[in-house]
Design a protein around this motif. Structure first.
Motif, PDB file in Angstrom:
ATOM      1  N   ALA A 120      -4.998   6.147  -0.870  1.00 39.30           N
ATOM      2  CA  ALA A 120      -4.300   4.907  -0.563  1.00 39.30           C
ATOM      3  C   ALA A 120      -4.429   3.994  -1.777  1.00 39.30           C
ATOM      4  O   ALA A 120      -5.539   3.617  -2.156  1.00 39.30           O
ATOM      5  CB  ALA A 120      -4.890   4.249   0.669  1.00 39.30           C
TER       6      ALA A 120
ATOM      7  N   THR B 252      -3.866  -3.014  -3.651  1.00 35.33           N
ATOM      8  CA  THR B 252      -4.993  -3.929  -3.516  1.00 35.33           C
ATOM      9  C   THR B 252      -5.449  -3.910  -2.069  1.00 35.33           C
ATOM     10  O   THR B 252      -4.827  -4.512  -1.200  1.00 35.33           O
ATOM     11  CB  THR B 252      -4.593  -5.340  -3.945  1.00 35.33           C
ATOM     12  N   ILE B 253      -6.544  -3.174  -1.840  1.00 31.70           N
ATOM     13  CA  ILE B 253      -6.989  -2.869  -0.475  1.00 31.70           C
ATOM     14  C   ILE B 253      -8.399  -3.381  -0.249  1.00 31.70           C
ATOM     15  O   ILE B 253      -9.261  -3.224  -1.123  1.00 31.70           O
ATOM     16  CB  ILE B 253      -6.941  -1.348  -0.246  1.00 31.70           C
ATOM     17  N   TYR B 254      -8.628  -3.948   0.938  1.00 30.89           N
ATOM     18  CA  TYR B 254      -9.984  -4.326   1.311  1.00 30.89           C
ATOM     19  C   TYR B 254     -10.654  -3.177   2.071  1.00 30.89           C
ATOM     20  O   TYR B 254     -11.779  -2.804   1.764  1.00 30.89           O
ATOM     21  CB  TYR B 254      -9.979  -5.584   2.173  1.00 30.89           C
ATOM     22  N   SER B 255      -9.946  -2.637   3.056  1.00 33.57           N
ATOM     23  CA  SER B 255     -10.506  -1.492   3.786  1.00 33.57           C
ATOM     24  C   SER B 255      -9.388  -0.724   4.478  1.00 33.57           C
ATOM     25  O   SER B 255      -8.318  -1.259   4.742  1.00 33.57           O
ATOM     26  CB  SER B 255     -11.552  -1.936   4.804  1.00 33.57           C
ATOM     27  N   VAL B 256      -9.682   0.518   4.754  1.00 36.15           N
ATOM     28  CA  VAL B 256      -8.740   1.417   5.435  1.00 36.15           C
ATOM     29  C   VAL B 256      -9.386   1.892   6.724  1.00 36.15           C
ATOM     30  O   VAL B 256     -10.553   2.296   6.715  1.00 36.15           O
ATOM     31  CB  VAL B 256      -8.380   2.620   4.538  1.00 36.15           C
TER      32      VAL B 256
ATOM     33  N   VAL C 143      -4.346  -0.796   7.295  1.00 36.40           N
ATOM     34  CA  VAL C 143      -4.973  -1.152   6.025  1.00 36.40           C
ATOM     35  C   VAL C 143      -5.168  -2.653   5.998  1.00 36.40           C
ATOM     36  O   VAL C 143      -4.216  -3.407   6.240  1.00 36.40           O
ATOM     37  CB  VAL C 143      -4.099  -0.731   4.830  1.00 36.40           C
TER      38      VAL C 143
ATOM     39  N   ASN D 202     -10.875   5.068  -1.024  1.00 39.33           N
ATOM     40  CA  ASN D 202      -9.729   5.053  -0.098  1.00 39.33           C
ATOM     41  C   ASN D 202      -8.984   6.381  -0.136  1.00 39.33           C
ATOM     42  O   ASN D 202      -7.747   6.422  -0.150  1.00 39.33           O
ATOM     43  CB  ASN D 202      -8.780   3.897  -0.420  1.00 39.33           C
TER      44      ASN D 202
ATOM     45  N   LEU E 107      -5.781  -5.901   3.869  1.00 35.58           N
ATOM     46  CA  LEU E 107      -5.654  -6.404   2.504  1.00 35.58           C
ATOM     47  C   LEU E 107      -6.652  -7.543   2.284  1.00 35.58           C
ATOM     48  O   LEU E 107      -7.103  -8.163   3.250  1.00 35.58           O
ATOM     49  CB  LEU E 107      -4.221  -6.885   2.266  1.00 35.58           C
TER      50      LEU E 107
ATOM     51  N   TYR F 298      -2.905  -7.244   7.652  1.00 31.20           N
ATOM     52  CA  TYR F 298      -2.926  -5.800   7.860  1.00 31.20           C
ATOM     53  C   TYR F 298      -1.553  -5.197   7.572  1.00 31.20           C
ATOM     54  O   TYR F 298      -0.522  -5.801   7.865  1.00 31.20           O
ATOM     55  CB  TYR F 298      -3.290  -5.469   9.310  1.00 31.20           C
TER      56      TYR F 298
ATOM     57  N   VAL G 129       0.831  -1.196   0.000  1.00 29.41           N
ATOM     58  CA  VAL G 129       0.000   0.000   0.000  1.00 29.41           C
ATOM     59  C   VAL G 129       0.869   1.250   0.000  1.00 29.41           C
ATOM     60  O   VAL G 129       1.841   1.344   0.745  1.00 29.41           O
ATOM     61  CB  VAL G 129      -0.917   0.002   1.229  1.00 29.41           C
TER      62      VAL G 129
END
Length: 122
Positions: free
Chosen positions: A24, A27-31, A100, A76, A102, A107, A2
């Motif tokens: 951000a 490849t992110i799931y949530s922040v 973050v 994000n 993933l 994390y 990230v």
């Protein structure tokens, strides 16, 4: 991995406004919590504002009433709208994310952007 990419700094006269943005990327799931810090020459880095996914916010006393933090969870991205800027707001502004998540369930913690210069001067 990230990365945080900032933009929006610049030179502005006292009383003017600027809007900083930070995305951000990766490849992110949530922040989780996103925030802004700043560091003036010869001073320590200090907290400016933060915002959780729930949109709960927190501000430094110096930012209250003049700065507004907001975010778009789908993108994000976090923004810092700065109004009525003063010379003492001159600093490098840094974006921060505390955690973050993933897609793998792993994390990444305490991510920082590269900083963007804000100069308030006539």
């Amino acid at each position: 991995q990230v990365q945080l990419v900032e933009s929006g700094g610049g030179l502005v006269q006292p009383g003017g406004s600027l809007r900083l943005s930070c995305e951000a990327s990766g490849t992110i799931y949530s922040v989780n919590k996103m925030g802004w810090y700043r560091q003036a020459p010869g001073k320590q880095r200090e907290f400016v504002a933060s915002i959780f996914r729930t949109s709960a916010t927190d501000y430094a006393d110096s930012a209250k009433g003049r700065f507004t933090i907001s975010r778009d969870n789908a993108k994000n991205t976090v923004w810092l709208q700065m109004n009525n800027l003063k010379p003492e707001d001159t600093a490098v502004y840094y974006c921060n994310v505390d955690a973050v998540l993933l897609p793998s369930g792993i994390y990444e913690y305490d991510k920082w952007g590269q900083g963007t210069q804000v100069t308030v001067s006539s």
